[in-house]
Design a protein around this motif. Structure first.
Motif, short mmCIF file in Angstrom:
data_model
loop_
_atom_site.label_atom_id
_atom_site.label_comp_id
_atom_site.label_asym_id
_atom_site.label_seq_id
_atom_site.Cartn_x
_atom_site.Cartn_y
_atom_site.Cartn_z
N LEU A 1 16.37 -11.10 3.31
CA LEU A 1 16.16 -10.66 4.70
C LEU A 1 16.30 -9.16 4.87
O LEU A 1 15.48 -8.54 5.58
N PRO A 2 17.29 -8.48 4.26
CA PRO A 2 17.28 -7.02 4.33
C PRO A 2 16.04 -6.41 3.69
O PRO A 2 15.56 -5.35 4.14
N VAL A 3 15.50 -7.05 2.66
CA VAL A 3 14.26 -6.57 2.05
C VAL A 3 13.11 -6.68 3.05
O VAL A 3 12.29 -5.76 3.19
N VAL A 4 13.07 -7.80 3.76
CA VAL A 4 12.04 -7.98 4.80
C VAL A 4 12.17 -6.88 5.86
O VAL A 4 11.18 -6.24 6.24
N ALA A 5 13.39 -6.68 6.34
CA ALA A 5 13.61 -5.72 7.42
C ALA A 5 13.34 -4.29 7.00
O ALA A 5 12.80 -3.50 7.77
N GLY A 6 13.69 -3.95 5.77
CA GLY A 6 13.56 -2.56 5.34
C GLY A 6 12.24 -2.22 4.68
O GLY A 6 11.82 -1.05 4.72
N VAL A 7 11.55 -3.21 4.11
CA VAL A 7 10.35 -2.92 3.32
C VAL A 7 9.08 -3.39 4.01
O VAL A 7 8.11 -2.62 4.15
N PHE A 8 9.05 -4.62 4.46
CA PHE A 8 7.80 -5.19 4.98
C PHE A 8 7.62 -4.98 6.48
O PHE A 8 6.55 -4.58 6.94
N SER B 1 4.52 -25.90 -0.05
CA SER B 1 5.29 -24.95 -0.87
C SER B 1 4.42 -24.24 -1.90
O SER B 1 4.85 -23.25 -2.49
N SER B 2 3.19 -24.74 -2.10
CA SER B 2 2.34 -24.17 -3.15
C SER B 2 1.55 -22.94 -2.71
O SER B 2 1.09 -22.18 -3.55
N VAL B 3 1.36 -22.77 -1.40
CA VAL B 3 0.55 -21.64 -0.95
C VAL B 3 1.39 -20.40 -0.64
O VAL B 3 0.85 -19.30 -0.54
N SER B 4 2.70 -20.56 -0.49
CA SER B 4 3.52 -19.42 -0.06
C SER B 4 3.57 -18.33 -1.12
O SER B 4 3.45 -17.14 -0.81
N GLY B 5 3.75 -18.71 -2.40
CA GLY B 5 3.81 -17.71 -3.47
C GLY B 5 2.54 -16.90 -3.60
O GLY B 5 2.58 -15.66 -3.64
N PRO B 6 1.35 -17.54 -3.68
CA PRO B 6 0.10 -16.78 -3.79
C PRO B 6 -0.16 -15.86 -2.60
O PRO B 6 -0.62 -14.72 -2.78
N ILE B 7 0.12 -16.31 -1.39
CA ILE B 7 -0.10 -15.45 -0.22
C ILE B 7 0.82 -14.24 -0.27
O ILE B 7 0.41 -13.10 0.00
N LEU B 8 2.07 -14.46 -0.63
CA LEU B 8 3.01 -13.34 -0.76
C LEU B 8 2.51 -12.34 -1.80
O LEU B 8 2.59 -11.12 -1.60
N ALA B 9 1.99 -12.84 -2.91
CA ALA B 9 1.50 -11.96 -3.98
C ALA B 9 0.39 -11.05 -3.49
O ALA B 9 0.34 -9.86 -3.83
N VAL B 10 -0.51 -11.58 -2.66
CA VAL B 10 -1.63 -10.78 -2.17
C VAL B 10 -1.15 -9.67 -1.24
O VAL B 10 -1.69 -8.55 -1.26
N TYR B 11 -0.12 -9.95 -0.45
CA TYR B 11 0.42 -8.89 0.42
C TYR B 11 1.17 -7.84 -0.39
O TYR B 11 1.08 -6.64 -0.09
N VAL B 12 1.91 -8.25 -1.39
CA VAL B 12 2.61 -7.28 -2.24
C VAL B 12 1.60 -6.40 -2.96
O VAL B 12 1.76 -5.18 -3.06
N MET B 13 0.52 -6.99 -3.47
CA MET B 13 -0.54 -6.21 -4.11
C MET B 13 -1.13 -5.20 -3.14
O MET B 13 -1.35 -4.03 -3.48
N GLY B 14 -1.39 -5.67 -1.92
CA GLY B 14 -2.00 -4.79 -0.93
C GLY B 14 -1.12 -3.61 -0.56
O GLY B 14 -1.60 -2.48 -0.40
N LEU B 15 0.18 -3.85 -0.45
CA LEU B 15 1.09 -2.80 -0.02
C LEU B 15 1.43 -1.82 -1.14
O LEU B 15 1.62 -0.63 -0.88
N ARG C 1 -4.12 5.22 4.44
CA ARG C 1 -2.70 5.45 4.14
C ARG C 1 -1.78 4.51 4.92
O ARG C 1 -0.75 4.09 4.41
N ARG C 2 -2.11 4.17 6.13
CA ARG C 2 -1.24 3.32 6.94
C ARG C 2 -1.18 1.89 6.41
O ARG C 2 -0.32 1.11 6.82
N LEU C 3 -2.10 1.52 5.50
CA LEU C 3 -2.18 0.15 5.00
C LEU C 3 -1.41 -0.06 3.71
O LEU C 3 -1.39 -1.18 3.19
N VAL C 4 -0.82 0.99 3.17
CA VAL C 4 0.03 0.84 1.99
C VAL C 4 1.45 1.26 2.36
O VAL C 4 1.67 1.92 3.38
N HIS C 5 2.39 0.88 1.52
CA HIS C 5 3.78 1.16 1.86
C HIS C 5 4.07 2.67 1.76
O HIS C 5 3.53 3.35 0.89
N PRO C 6 4.93 3.18 2.64
CA PRO C 6 5.26 4.62 2.59
C PRO C 6 5.76 5.09 1.23
O PRO C 6 5.60 6.27 0.89
#
Length: 576
Positions: A100-107, A427-441, A548-553
């Motif tokens: 949860l702190p990772v969510v709040a601080g990173v995403f 439970s099978s779709v959560s990991g792949p969707i998360l991966a795509v957002y991490v790749m994007g950021l 630039r706004r679409l990737v992580h600072p």
């Protein structure tokens, strides 16, 4: 073992009194009243009010709504049965809240600043591909509908099997009432009914525990009994990462960490709530408030399981044939031990229904938001409609999804294994969707082809592993229970055949014995690897300059300054 007030051999247990119906009905009436109140207040307002509450909400109700959205009736039923038949080791899932702190601080800061109604709009902006957006949002909608059907059907079946509460009444009440107040009241109705239902849920669990502790003479006896039978104590915790074992501390924490990253960082249900808040500070606080309340609820379900085990120490209802599934143990206990006190059975049913209602209402509101924003909002015929008409169309989407989930819940009465299969799918779709957002950021060189390949490949492999144990009838081994103190006139069933264990399987079938806690991490790892590899062999970004706004600072330093890009470079256009 404490003596029962009813004759089990004659199939006698408690039933609902008029006060039970008043308590249960009162919760439903209050939920509907909240929906009607916000329907009247926002009847002439646009989709921004219906889907985002006018972006004016504060941290406490939103935090409680976030928690209620994921604390479903399945956890209320499954948590106590887990402690009863497997031990309280699952409590360490609370440690996974380090996510949860990772969510709040990173995403969260990135997505909050984008002010998105649909989180999947980010994928179109980042990968410059509407196909990626459609694939991810479609996966979310399918996952949500199937999970909602489980959330409706599982508690309804558990209640109907051990009480005089009809199955169809449970299914229709949960599905249609939640859909109705969500459709007319919008996000504000969902959030405030979630707050009500969450506290009803907590009150129900506390009453169950207090009654059990009082009957058994104190918590020390309950704890000593649990330790003696391997349900509690330091000896129950197994350490090290062993993915083929059902539970170890590492397995539970890793699986919970990935699940919470997906659920609170990039799931529509959560991000839609962040976007509804008046400031980023409130959004941050809503995340941190989850930690104590989630820990409280998980702890209550574990303690309830220990209370029931101490109560039935010498005569386990499952082994005695009084129930047919382990998840029925809590409803059985309530009707057996609490129904003599008018109102407690009604509070328990209200507790179960609260878990279902909050999950259904949150789900259908989020599905309606995704359907409107991702599919219809850009169509000329819809975009030209008045704001009020657009809001009414979105309300019909919410009602339609609720009715669909209710219909699918009825199918659960006829299809073998539908519950376990649906849980495996969600439970099978959560990991792949998360991966795509991490790749994007964090990986600007990944592209749309890589994202689509990641979503599809990761989901397929996760589904195969998740559904494999169901096909092979691989059920988890239960800790020993006793029937030595069962009434003499109770006919005990003949023990069934043992379920297939992982150790008995040859390779490659043995791979299907992967712990259910590792399905989401597996999906993430596979999708992440496939996404990077596919992006690399298809040319990466091919000269496209990611906005630039679409990737992580943290990695924006690696991108070119837009003012210095030469004329041959192409800049992804900013869209609203």
């Amino acid at each position: 073992m404490q003596e029962s007030e009813f004759d089990w051999s004659q199939g006698k247990r408690g039933s609902f009194s008029w006060l039970d119906y008043v308590v249960f009905g009162g919760m439903l009436v209050l939920s509907l009243a909240i929906g009607i109140f916000y329907a009247v207040r926002s009847r002439k307002k646009a989709n921004d009010e219906f889907l985002l509450g006018g972006r004016s909400l504060s941290c406490f109700p939103v935090s409680m709504s976030l928690l209620a959205s994921y604390i479903s009736a399945i956890i209320v039923l499954g948590g106590p049965s887990e402690a009863y038949y497997h031990s309280v080791q699952w409590w360490v899932v609370c440690l996974s809240q380090v996510a949860l702190p990772v969510v709040a601080g990173v995403f969260m800061p990135v997505f909050y600043e984008l002010r998105l109604t649909s989180i999947y709009e980010y994928l179109e902006l980042r990968y410059c591909s509407r196909a990626v957006r459609y694939v991810a949002s479609g996966m979310f909608v399918i996952q949500a509908v199937l999970y909602q059907a489980v959330v409706i059907y599982a508690p309804a079946l558990a209640l109907a099997s051990i009480s005089d509460f009809p199955l169809w009444v449970s299914v229709v009440s949960v599905g249609l009432i939640a859909s109705f107040y969500t459709a007319i009241g919008g996000l504000k109705a969902v959030i405030w009914t979630d707050v009500l239902q969450l506290f009803v849920l907590i009150a129900g669990l506390i009453c169950i525990i207090f009654k059990g502790v009082f009957d058994l003479g104190g918590f020390s006896y309950i704890w000593d009994t649990a330790v003696r039978h391997g349900r509690a104590g330091s000896q129950i915790f197994t350490y090290g990462y062993h993915p083929m074992e059902r539970h170890t501390v590492a397995n539970i924490v890793i699986g919970g960490f990935v699940g919470k990253l997906y659920g609170y960082a990039c799931a529509q249900t959560a991000v839609q709530r962040y976007s509804s808040m008046k400031s980023l500070t409130h959004a941050h606080l809503s995340i941190y408030l989850l930690i104590p309340f989630y820990t409280l609820i998980v702890s209550l379900t574990m303690i309830a399981g220990l209370v029931m085990f101490a109560t039935y120490e010498g005569c386990d209802p499952l082994a005695a044939g009084l129930i047919t599934k382990k998840d029925q143990i809590l409803p059985f206990y309530v009707m057996d031990r609490l129904s003599s006190i008018p109102g407690l059975s009604g509070l328990f049913v209200a507790c179960i229904f609260s878990g279902s209602l909050s999950t259904i209402s949150s789900g259908v509101n989020s599905q309606a938001a995704v359907t409107w924003e991702d599919v219809f909002s850009r169509r000329p015929g819809c975009a030209n409609l008045s704001k009020t008409t657009q809001a009414w169309i979105t309300k019909f989407f919410a009602l339609g999804y609720g009715i669909l989930a209710t219909g699918l819940a009825f199918l659960g009465d006829h299809l073998s294994g539908v519950l376990q299969g649906t849980i495996a799918i969600t439970s099978s779709v959560s990991g792949p969707i998360l991966a795509v957002y991490v790749m994007g950021l964090f990986l600007p060189s990944t592209n749309a082809k890589g994202a689509i390949a990641a979503l599809i490949t990761g989901t397929i492999i996760s589904l195969v592993i998740g559904l494999g144990p169901i096909v092979l009838d691989m059920n988890p081994e239960l800790l020993p229970t006793s029937t030595d103190l069962c009434p003499a006139n109770l006919t005990l069933p003949t023990p069934g055949s043992d379920a297939i264990s992982v150790s008995e399987l040859p390779y490659p079938q043995k791979l299907l014995g992967l712990s259910y806690t590792q399905i989401a991490p597996l999906g993430f790892a596979v999708a992440f690897a496939v996404g990077i590899f596919t992006s690399f062999i298809t040319g990466g970004s091919k000269g496209l300059q990611v906005e630039r706004r679409l990737v992580h600072p943290w990695i924006r330093w690696s991108l070119h300054d837009p003012s210095k890009i030469n004329a041959k470079s192409r800049l992804i256009p900013m869209t609203n």
